[in-house]
Structure formats: C-alpha cells, structure tokens
Design a protein around this motif. Structure first.
Motif, PDB file in Angstrom:
ATOM      1  N   TYR A  70      43.837  33.776  39.179  1.00 41.66           N
ATOM      2  CA  TYR A  70      44.382  34.891  39.966  1.00 41.66           C
ATOM      3  C   TYR A  70      43.307  35.761  40.600  1.00 41.66           C
ATOM      4  N   GLN A 178      47.656  35.175  48.401  1.00 40.86           N
ATOM      5  CA  GLN A 178      46.614  35.731  47.552  1.00 40.86           C
ATOM      6  C   GLN A 178      45.832  36.839  48.248  1.00 40.86           C
ATOM      7  N   SER A 181      46.616  40.277  46.977  1.00 39.54           N
ATOM      8  CA  SER A 181      46.486  40.582  45.553  1.00 39.54           C
ATOM      9  C   SER A 181      45.448  41.653  45.254  1.00 39.54           C
TER      10      SER A 181
END
Length: 339
Positions: A70, A178, A181
């Motif tokens: 992540y 992403q 994020s």
C-alpha cells in the motif's frame, strides 16, 4: 448508556432478497456490493493452520508486506476487517464532542460515533470541517457510494493546517487509484489515520481483513481493544500469498478493468445515467432508487438503494459478458429512465 440505534442496511443481503423475491443463489446476479467479482486464487494451506493459534511472527510479516503493497511509511495495525476498526474509532478521541463526516458516505461511521454519544456534523468537503468544532474528521476516498475523489494535496493541506484535528481517511476503494492514497503520510503526520481493506480488491470480503496506518500511540489504542489473535491464521496466510504474488495482483487489475468497461457499456446501452463511480461500482441516477431496486430484484438482479440518496442506486461490476447482457436487458425491461 450508549443509544440503541437501528442497524444499517448493507449490500450483499442476498438471503433477504431471496426470501422476498424467490429463487436460489445461483439464479441471482448480485451487484449490490462494491466487492470485486474476482477472487484471489487461494494457496494450499497446511492442515495444522486450522488447529494452531495465529503466530505473531506471521502477523508481523503480513504487516510488513501490507506496508510495501500500500506504500505505507509505517507498518499497519491488522484488523478483522475495517468495520471492526470503525467500531473503535471513537476511542481515539474519547473526549470529543463532535465529529465531522464528509457525507453522504458509508453509514457505519455515523453509527459508531452516535453510539459513543458524539455529535455528528455532516459536511460536503474536507475543507468544510474547518467551520465546525469537530476534533475528528472522517473522509472516504474514493467515497462510497458516489465515487467522489479528494485529491491528496487537498488532504495534505487540511491535515497540516489543522494539527488539532484527527483526520481519518477510509481508502477501501483506492486500490485501483493509488495516486489518491495517503497511506505513505499516515504515521508521519501524527494526526492522520488511513484505513485499507483487503477484501474488496482481492474479492475476499468473507476473509475479514483490514489495515490501519497510524502513528504508534493511536495504533496501540486500537490494538489494545482488539485483543490478541484478532486475525486468523488462514487469513494471515492468504494475505501473505496475495501480497507476494504481483502476477496475481496484475491479473486481478486487468480483470477488474475489463469488468468495469463491460458494466459501463451495459449501463450506457440501457440509457442509465452514471453520476459517479470507482473501479468497483457505479452510482446511477434513476429517479426512485428503492422502486428500481425492487423492480430489478423481481428479475433476480440485486442492486443497492440508499435512504440518504433516494434517487440513486449503486451497481457493482458484472463478472462476464453474459451478465452484462442480463443487466442491460433487465434495466431496459423494468424501464429505468434518466430523470
């Protein structure tokens, strides 16, 4: 005493739909959740994984793999689904009088804070929280159910300008975006918490696994309340497998992209107005969401309607071309029209 609140209706209530409209599970096209229709291929699991207690070393390994996957700056806390973390969020600021929630959004945030006796301020954007007295701010990014996205610069700006406020960002639907994020900033910015979901992208919601990125003091508050062995041994093994196989992750991304395009095409051909989306669902304007949901359910197609947005429905991804045709033709049959 905590107030007693009515439970929130969620997607995936297939048994209830069958009880009302008939049929068996195999006859239904369940598009009521934002969970990927494709599941990570599972590894072979040793028989004793079901007998032994989960090993702390394996939990640490999965946390490190999740940090890398992540893009986190700190190892996350593992939780048995992000829902379990949501229940505990009021403990991060137990003296809070109010919480600001960018709305409408996933309803369990409001439920958790109302149970704790904390006042709710509904706001339209994260910046609007500045006009409230809330000590905690909740943002789902991308948002569920309308897919709204808040850019990282806007979140960074708010986090740094309001150090006295705890900012909690739910990134359950960010796997395919992403660039949105904030996981890499959580833990470095002491007033920022980021939550990630394993089950939605990997198509394994039944596994119940989530991650919370936060600075150590906040993580410990949640960890102490979760207690030992919060994550099962099989869940740890499957997560380690998924995070270690970039070939499988890449294949899931490609399949989700294809399913997204098929679903979008079906909605367009049925003249359904799409007003928001993520990689895993579409938010559609249909006039009377509950009526359209019920009409589709009469043909054993399950979608999600919302009390807070009564003119809209959320539709998940079809898994294949045959399902796309079924969705398109059923929408035409029930006469969905753009208002």
């Amino acid at each position: 005493m905590s107030p007693v609140l009515d439970p929130i209706a969620h997607g995936g209530a297939l048994s209830e739909a069958m009880a009302r409209h008939g049929g068996v599970a195999s006859e239904w096209l369940d598009l009521s959740t934002g969970i990927s229709p494709f599941s990570l291929p599972l590894p072979d699991l040793p028989a004793d994984i079901w007998r032994r207690l989960p090993e702390q070393a394996e939990a640490v390994r999965v946390a490190e793999l999740a940090m890398r996957h992540y893009g986190g700056a700190v190892t996350p806390l593992l939780t048995p689904g992000t829902q379990s973390a949501i229940q505990l969020l009021p403990w991060l600021r137990p003296d809070a009088e109010s919480v600001a929630i960018v709305s409408p959004t996933y309803g369990e945030y409001e439920q958790a804070f109302r149970r704790a006796g904390i006042k709710i301020d509904h706001i339209d954007t994260i910046e609007a929280a500045a006009a409230t007295r809330a000590s905690t701010v909740i943002l789902a990014n991308p948002n569920n159910p309308d897919g709204r996205a808040t850019m990282r610069d806007d979140i960074f700006g708010f986090v740094r300008a309001h150090r006295n406020r705890l900012v909690i960002v739910d990134e359950a639907f960010a796997d395919m975006r992403q660039g949105l994020s904030m996981a890499g900033a959580a833990g470095m910015e002491p007033n920022l918490v980021v939550m990630r979901s394993f089950g939605k992208f990997f198509g394994l919601a039944g596994l119940r696994l989530g991650f919370v990125f936060a600075e150590p003091v906040l993580s410990k508050i949640l960890s102490d309340r979760l207690g030992p062995w919060a994550i099962s041994g099989p869940a740890l093994a499957i997560a380690a497998h998924g995070f270690s196989r970039m070939d499988l992750v890449s294949d899931l991304r490609q399949r989700i992209d294809k399913a997204h395009a098929m679903t979008r095409s079906a909605l367009n051909m049925a003249n359904v107005s799409v007003v928001g989306e993520t990689a895993l669902f579409f938010c559609c304007e249909v006039g009377d969401g509950a009526a359209v949901r019920d009409a589709l359910a009469g043909h054993q197609v399950l979608v999600r309607a919302f009390d807070h947005s009564p003119s809209r429905i959320r539709i998940g991804l079809v898994p294949d071309e045959l399902s796309a045709v079924r969705l398109r033709e059923t929408l035409r049959l029930v006469g969905v029209r753009t208002p």
